[in-house]
Design an enzyme around this catalytic site. Structure first.
Site, PDB file in Angstrom:
ATOM      1  N   CYS A  69     -38.504  19.815 -17.260  1.00  0.00           N
ATOM      2  CA  CYS A  69     -38.339  19.149 -17.125  1.00  0.00           C
ATOM      3  C   CYS A  69     -39.718  18.838 -16.390  1.00  0.00           C
ATOM      4  O   CYS A  69     -40.521  17.863 -16.368  1.00  0.00           O
ATOM      5  CB  CYS A  69     -37.366  18.503 -16.151  1.00  0.00           C
ATOM      6  SG  CYS A  69     -35.700  17.309 -17.777  1.00  0.00           S
ATOM      7  N   LEU A  86     -31.370  13.128 -11.017  1.00  0.00           N
ATOM      8  CA  LEU A  86     -30.468  14.577 -10.566  1.00  0.00           C
ATOM      9  C   LEU A  86     -31.069  15.850 -11.299  1.00  0.00           C
ATOM     10  O   LEU A  86     -32.109  16.074 -11.625  1.00  0.00           O
ATOM     11  CB  LEU A  86     -29.182  14.018 -11.327  1.00  0.00           C
ATOM     12  CG  LEU A  86     -29.237  14.725 -12.796  1.00  0.00           C
ATOM     13  CD1 LEU A  86     -28.832  16.082 -12.679  1.00  0.00           C
ATOM     14  CD2 LEU A  86     -27.865  14.170 -13.304  1.00  0.00           C
ATOM     15  N   PHE A 123     -39.029  20.544  -1.810  1.00  0.00           N
ATOM     16  CA  PHE A 123     -40.692  21.253  -2.470  1.00  0.00           C
ATOM     17  C   PHE A 123     -41.548  21.429  -2.140  1.00  0.00           C
ATOM     18  O   PHE A 123     -42.582  21.654  -3.075  1.00  0.00           O
ATOM     19  CB  PHE A 123     -40.707  20.234  -3.573  1.00  0.00           C
ATOM     20  CG  PHE A 123     -39.731  20.058  -4.371  1.00  0.00           C
ATOM     21  CD1 PHE A 123     -38.362  19.604  -4.489  1.00  0.00           C
ATOM     22  CD2 PHE A 123     -40.192  20.457  -5.452  1.00  0.00           C
ATOM     23  CE1 PHE A 123     -36.947  19.570  -4.896  1.00  0.00           C
ATOM     24  CE2 PHE A 123     -39.198  20.042  -6.983  1.00  0.00           C
ATOM     25  CZ  PHE A 123     -37.604  20.127  -5.999  1.00  0.00           C
ATOM     26  N   GLU A 182     -30.710  19.920 -11.839  1.00  0.00           N
ATOM     27  CA  GLU A 182     -29.466  21.286 -12.901  1.00  0.00           C
ATOM     28  C   GLU A 182     -29.499  21.534 -11.019  1.00  0.00           C
ATOM     29  O   GLU A 182     -30.082  22.223  -9.909  1.00  0.00           O
ATOM     30  CB  GLU A 182     -30.193  22.224 -13.612  1.00  0.00           C
ATOM     31  CG  GLU A 182     -30.142  20.750 -14.715  1.00  0.00           C
ATOM     32  CD  GLU A 182     -31.245  21.712 -15.689  1.00  0.00           C
ATOM     33  OE1 GLU A 182     -31.069  23.138 -15.805  1.00  0.00           O
ATOM     34  OE2 GLU A 182     -32.072  21.166 -16.524  1.00  0.00           O
ATOM     35  N   LYS A 220     -40.370   7.607 -12.819  1.00  0.00           N
ATOM     36  CA  LYS A 220     -39.506   8.949 -13.003  1.00  0.00           C
ATOM     37  C   LYS A 220     -41.067  10.188 -13.338  1.00  0.00           C
ATOM     38  O   LYS A 220     -41.067  11.087 -12.442  1.00  0.00           O
ATOM     39  CB  LYS A 220     -39.143   8.541 -14.163  1.00  0.00           C
ATOM     40  CG  LYS A 220     -38.129  10.238 -14.415  1.00  0.00           C
ATOM     41  CD  LYS A 220     -37.105  10.674 -14.080  1.00  0.00           C
ATOM     42  CE  LYS A 220     -37.036  12.106 -13.971  1.00  0.00           C
ATOM     43  NZ  LYS A 220     -35.999  12.758 -13.403  1.00  0.00           N
TER      44      LYS A 220
HETATM   45  P1  NAD Z   1     -29.467  18.125 -23.128  1.00  0.00           P
HETATM   46  O1  NAD Z   1     -30.036  18.509 -24.181  1.00  0.00           O
HETATM   47  O2  NAD Z   1     -29.111  18.607 -22.235  1.00  0.00           O
HETATM   48  O3  NAD Z   1     -28.650  16.870 -23.470  1.00  0.00           O
HETATM   49  C1  NAD Z   1     -28.181  16.280 -24.805  1.00  0.00           C
HETATM   50  C2  NAD Z   1     -27.530  16.248 -25.673  1.00  0.00           C
HETATM   51  O4  NAD Z   1     -27.550  14.571 -26.562  1.00  0.00           O
HETATM   52  C3  NAD Z   1     -27.859  17.336 -26.751  1.00  0.00           C
HETATM   53  O5  NAD Z   1     -25.656  17.877 -26.274  1.00  0.00           O
HETATM   54  C4  NAD Z   1     -27.572  16.698 -28.324  1.00  0.00           C
HETATM   55  O6  NAD Z   1     -26.897  17.619 -28.559  1.00  0.00           O
HETATM   56  C5  NAD Z   1     -27.350  15.181 -27.637  1.00  0.00           C
HETATM   57  N1  NAD Z   1     -27.826  14.363 -28.981  1.00  0.00           N
HETATM   58  C6  NAD Z   1     -28.650  13.617 -29.257  1.00  0.00           C
HETATM   59  N2  NAD Z   1     -28.540  13.178 -29.743  1.00  0.00           N
HETATM   60  C7  NAD Z   1     -26.860  12.613 -30.126  1.00  0.00           C
HETATM   61  C8  NAD Z   1     -26.231  11.247 -31.178  1.00  0.00           C
HETATM   62  N3  NAD Z   1     -27.012  10.534 -31.821  1.00  0.00           N
HETATM   63  N4  NAD Z   1     -24.995  11.595 -30.861  1.00  0.00           N
HETATM   64  C9  NAD Z   1     -24.203  12.383 -29.891  1.00  0.00           C
HETATM   65  N5  NAD Z   1     -25.147  13.010 -28.988  1.00  0.00           N
HETATM   66  C10 NAD Z   1     -26.803  13.166 -29.412  1.00  0.00           C
HETATM   67  O7  NAD Z   1     -30.631  17.121 -22.206  1.00  0.00           O
HETATM   68  P2  NAD Z   1     -30.789  16.938 -20.615  1.00  0.00           P
HETATM   69  O8  NAD Z   1     -31.615  17.883 -19.473  1.00  0.00           O
HETATM   70  O9  NAD Z   1     -29.290  16.414 -20.123  1.00  0.00           O
HETATM   71  O10 NAD Z   1     -31.941  16.121 -20.611  1.00  0.00           O
HETATM   72  C11 NAD Z   1     -31.768  15.061 -21.582  1.00  0.00           C
HETATM   73  C12 NAD Z   1     -33.173  13.789 -20.566  1.00  0.00           C
HETATM   74  O11 NAD Z   1     -32.461  13.116 -19.589  1.00  0.00           O
HETATM   75  C13 NAD Z   1     -34.086  13.839 -21.146  1.00  0.00           C
HETATM   76  O12 NAD Z   1     -34.784  13.247 -21.342  1.00  0.00           O
HETATM   77  C14 NAD Z   1     -34.625  14.979 -19.868  1.00  0.00           C
HETATM   78  O13 NAD Z   1     -36.258  14.864 -19.728  1.00  0.00           O
HETATM   79  C15 NAD Z   1     -34.117  13.925 -19.332  1.00  0.00           C
HETATM   80  N6  NAD Z   1     -33.344  14.342 -17.702  1.00  0.00           N
HETATM   81  C16 NAD Z   1     -33.052  15.565 -17.085  1.00  0.00           C
HETATM   82  C17 NAD Z   1     -32.718  16.252 -16.164  1.00  0.00           C
HETATM   83  C18 NAD Z   1     -32.669  17.546 -16.148  1.00  0.00           C
HETATM   84  O14 NAD Z   1     -31.402  17.950 -14.779  1.00  0.00           O
HETATM   85  N7  NAD Z   1     -31.660  17.844 -17.440  1.00  0.00           N
HETATM   86  C19 NAD Z   1     -32.990  15.550 -15.273  1.00  0.00           C
HETATM   87  C20 NAD Z   1     -33.672  13.848 -15.001  1.00  0.00           C
HETATM   88  C21 NAD Z   1     -34.011  13.627 -16.337  1.00  0.00           C
HETATM   89  C1  UGA Z   2     -36.228  18.950 -11.064  1.00  0.00           C
HETATM   90  C2  UGA Z   2     -36.381  17.167 -10.775  1.00  0.00           C
HETATM   91  O1  UGA Z   2     -35.809  18.052  -9.046  1.00  0.00           O
HETATM   92  C3  UGA Z   2     -35.297  16.328 -10.524  1.00  0.00           C
HETATM   93  O2  UGA Z   2     -35.572  15.648  -9.788  1.00  0.00           O
HETATM   94  C4  UGA Z   2     -35.361  15.935 -11.986  1.00  0.00           C
HETATM   95  O3  UGA Z   2     -33.955  14.781 -12.179  1.00  0.00           O
HETATM   96  C5  UGA Z   2     -35.255  16.691 -12.794  1.00  0.00           C
HETATM   97  O4  UGA Z   2     -37.371  17.909 -12.837  1.00  0.00           O
HETATM   98  C6  UGA Z   2     -35.510  16.344 -14.345  1.00  0.00           C
HETATM   99  O5  UGA Z   2     -36.277  15.394 -14.658  1.00  0.00           O
HETATM  100  O6  UGA Z   2     -35.092  16.669 -15.486  1.00  0.00           O
HETATM  101  P1  UGA Z   2     -34.833  20.633 -12.055  1.00  0.00           P
HETATM  102  O7  UGA Z   2     -35.268  20.922 -13.245  1.00  0.00           O
HETATM  103  O8  UGA Z   2     -33.473  20.571 -12.093  1.00  0.00           O
HETATM  104  O9  UGA Z   2     -34.931  19.284 -11.215  1.00  0.00           O
HETATM  105  O10 UGA Z   2     -35.469  21.679 -10.499  1.00  0.00           O
HETATM  106  P2  UGA Z   2     -35.986  21.495  -9.455  1.00  0.00           P
HETATM  107  O11 UGA Z   2     -34.927  21.876  -8.361  1.00  0.00           O
HETATM  108  O12 UGA Z   2     -36.743  20.524  -9.498  1.00  0.00           O
HETATM  109  O13 UGA Z   2     -36.892  22.502  -9.925  1.00  0.00           O
HETATM  110  C7  UGA Z   2     -37.748  23.077 -10.899  1.00  0.00           C
HETATM  111  C8  UGA Z   2     -38.976  24.149 -11.091  1.00  0.00           C
HETATM  112  O14 UGA Z   2     -39.156  24.187  -9.436  1.00  0.00           O
HETATM  113  C9  UGA Z   2     -37.695  24.991 -10.428  1.00  0.00           C
HETATM  114  O15 UGA Z   2     -38.442  26.651 -11.175  1.00  0.00           O
HETATM  115  C10 UGA Z   2     -37.565  25.938  -9.442  1.00  0.00           C
HETATM  116  O16 UGA Z   2     -38.008  27.199  -8.674  1.00  0.00           O
HETATM  117  C11 UGA Z   2     -39.453  25.499  -9.081  1.00  0.00           C
HETATM  118  N1  UGA Z   2     -39.892  25.139  -7.294  1.00  0.00           N
HETATM  119  C12 UGA Z   2     -38.267  24.549  -6.885  1.00  0.00           C
HETATM  120  C13 UGA Z   2     -40.549  25.858  -7.061  1.00  0.00           C
HETATM  121  O17 UGA Z   2     -40.678  26.905  -7.375  1.00  0.00           O
HETATM  122  N2  UGA Z   2     -40.524  24.947  -5.088  1.00  0.00           N
HETATM  123  C14 UGA Z   2     -40.495  24.119  -4.666  1.00  0.00           C
HETATM  124  O18 UGA Z   2     -40.135  24.605  -3.411  1.00  0.00           O
HETATM  125  C15 UGA Z   2     -38.769  23.817  -5.536  1.00  0.00           C
END
Ligand code: NAD
Ligand code: UGA
Length: 472
Positions: free
Chosen positions: A272, A166, A261, A168, A216
């Site tokens: 990420c 996903l 992208f 953000e 991933k």
């Molecule tokens: P985040 O930091 O926003 O959230 C993680 C949460 O887990 C925190 O709120 C923390 O307090 C909680 N936590 C940690 N240990 C805990 C425990 N033992 N019990 C209860 N709560 C606990 O992180 P995120 O952005 O959601 O990312 C999580 C993972 O998913 C990372 O590995 C990231 O790389 C991956 N990921 C993130 C995104 C994204 O868009 N943010 C997308 C795909 C994958």
């Molecule tokens: C990215 C991936 O798109 C997700 O698929 C993945 O799950 C996630 O990381 C993750 O592993 O956490 P995200 O970090 O939410 O998602 O944001 P993106 O929309 O990918 O943008 C990342 C960065 O690239 C931003 O700074 C954005 O402005 C930049 N970007 C994106 C560009 O400069 N050009 C583009 O064409 C697209």
């Protein structure tokens, strides 16, 4: 053997989600929406408190509404810790905790190991642990050992990799309608159970755990490569005085390439892409397999904010002592997240070069900022020497260029995020620089050398003072 089929979304399960961040909370809320019974555990009291009051602690369109729906339907509950009560009847524990980079750029799996231990120690019966966090290949196997050590005698814990893709700002829509679901398991029945958690009718990639974990990393690394490539093409477009958006559309409409992208900007940021690009390279180093393409993408990315600074340095004849209005602090529009934000990176560069930065962002949560933060765009712009748009929020795109021109002391505008309509802003008397867009004439870099080169090779004669050719 790897196979591709479709998810069936067959029956409802009892799921415990650990972590209520962007991934954990979205997963918990969407699972409840899909009919599963969900307990979501969040250890951070600042995140848990709003959840218990029916509010989302993070900004994601549609998330709070679905969360309230889940709570009211009694399918979604929140808890501060993993205990025996939370684990009662749970078939699947999904770990969505942070895996931030350590000081060497390697992912730190401390939170993940702790969460795995806690769910295993509290499981009364057999349990499937799904690692949703992004982890390097081999991690699920290591986590399975941690689980086995912590589990009560006779309890069998199977660890499955099911990474999340996903974005953000579009978390709910991406989760409910993903391009694919990836499940890496050592046992086909367990893989099917995990696949059942997701919406029906989505392409399902079933593979082994290492394969799923690598998918991933490779996906995020490839996205980073596309963006850095786009930024290099954009630099060429600036030298040639042509529009990168059109050039990259022309490239991306080829279905083998894809138009997403390829948007140039101040470099990729967020929690990420930068983290996973360095994780991918750390993996390559550990295995002795080169990751040259991704290393180059990272190098280009690191230069992107410096290139933006250079434009300001040139346009203002030095930034030291100047006041810069910075619109945008979030790493992209539509999110409150500013982790690894290119806007913050540019602000730091400006400040360390002696500029004063006055910034406005409608939503970004920023832990520490050396500049001044103000409450609206015009407060930032008033009497500033230059304006930089660093995050493409819609509210910046609709700013009146005339109103900006009246308030800004200087004339320079740098649209690093590609948010503005160059023409109308130039018509308001502002000198607008973009990324990959025709630079103001006075700033135009020399375009002749490559044309002269073409002239030599082709026998065509170059017209003086023009970019066209005639037959020689
Ligand atoms: P985040 O930091 O926003 O959230 C993680 C949460 O887990 C925190 O709120 C923390 O307090 C909680 N936590 C940690 N240990 C805990 C425990 N033992 N019990 C209860 N709560 C606990 O992180 P995120 O952005 O959601 O990312 C999580 C993972 O998913 C990372 O590995 C990231 O790389 C991956 N990921 C993130 C995104 C994204 O868009 N943010 C997308 C795909 C994958
Ligand atoms: C990215 C991936 O798109 C997700 O698929 C993945 O799950 C996630 O990381 C993750 O592993 O956490 P995200 O970090 O939410 O998602 O944001 P993106 O929309 O990918 O943008 C990342 C960065 O690239 C931003 O700074 C954005 O402005 C930049 N970007 C994106 C560009 O400069 N050009 C583009 O064409 C697209």
């Amino acid at each position: 053997m790897t196979s591709i089929e479709m998810t069936k979304g067959a029956r409802s399960h009892s799921v415990l989600v650990v972590g209520a961040g962007y991934v954990g909370l979205t997963s918990a809320v969407c699972f409840a929406h899909l009919g599963h019974q969900v307990v979501c555990v969040e250890a951070n009291p600042f995140r848990l408190a709003p959840l218990l009051e029916g509010r989302s602690p993070i900004h994601e369109p549609g998330l709070e509404e679905l969360m309230v729906e889940g709570v009211l339907s009694d399918r979604l509950h929140f808890a501060p810790a993993i205990g025996k009560e939370e684990m009662t009847g749970v078939e699947v524990a999904l770990l969505a905790v942070g895996t931030p980079p350590d000081e060497n750029g390697d992912p730190d799996l401390t939170q993940l190991a702790a969460a795995a231990r806690e769910v295993s120690a509290n499981a009364a019966g057999d349990l499937v642990v799904v690692v949703k966090s992004t982890v390097p290949p081999g991690s699920c196997e290591a986590i399975e050992l941690v689980c086995a050590e912590a589990a009560l005698e006779g309890v069998r814990i199977s660890v499955v990799s099911s990474p999340e893709f996903l974005r953000e700002s579009r978390a709910v829509e991406d989760f409910l309608a993903p391009d694919r679901v990836v499940v890496g398991a050592s046992d086909s029945q367990v893989a099917d159970l995990v696949a059942d958690l997701y919406p029906a009718g989505v392409p399902l990639v079933k593979t082994d755990r290492r394969g799923a974990e690598l998918i991933k990393y490779a996906a995020n690394a490839f996205l980073a490569v596309k963006i850095s490539f786009a930024n290099e093409v954009a630099a060429m477009c600036e030298s040639l005085g042509t529009e990168a958006a059109t050039v990259l559309l022309g490239v991306g409409l080829d279905q083998r390439i894809g138009k997403d992208f390829l948007r140039p900007g101040p470099g990729y940021g967020g929690s990420c892409l930068p983290k996973d690009v360095s994780g991918f390279q750390a993996l390559g180093r550990a295995m002795g397999t080169p990751t040259r393409v991704v290393a180059a993408a990272e190098e280009v990315n690191q230069e992107a904010s410096r290139a933006a600074l250079m434009k300001l340095e040139m346009g203002l004849a030095g930034v030291a002592g100047k006041t810069i209005a910075l619109l945008g602090l979030a790493f992209k529009p539509g999110t409150d997240d500013s982790r690894d934000s290119p806007a913050l990176k540019l602000a730091e560069l400006l400040i360390s070069s002696g500029a004063r930065v006055r910034a406005y962002d409608p939503l970004a949560r920023v832990e520490s900022f050396a500049g001044e933060r103000v409450d609206c765009a015009f407060d930032a712009i008033e009497d500033a020497d230059a304006l930089v748009v660093a995050t493409a929020w819609q509210e910046f795109s609709v700013l009146s260029p005339m109103a900006v021109a009246e308030r800004l002391a200087g004339r320079m505008v740098l649209d690093a995020a590609g948010a503005l309509d160059l023409e109308s802003w130039s018509e308001a008397g502002l000198v607008v620089y973009g990324i990959g867009r025709g630079a103001p004439v006075a700033f135009h870099p020399v375009v002749w050398p490559p044309l002269r080169w073409a002239h030599h090779r082709s026998g065509l004669r170059l017209l003086d003072g023009d970019t066209g050719f005639v037959a020689g």
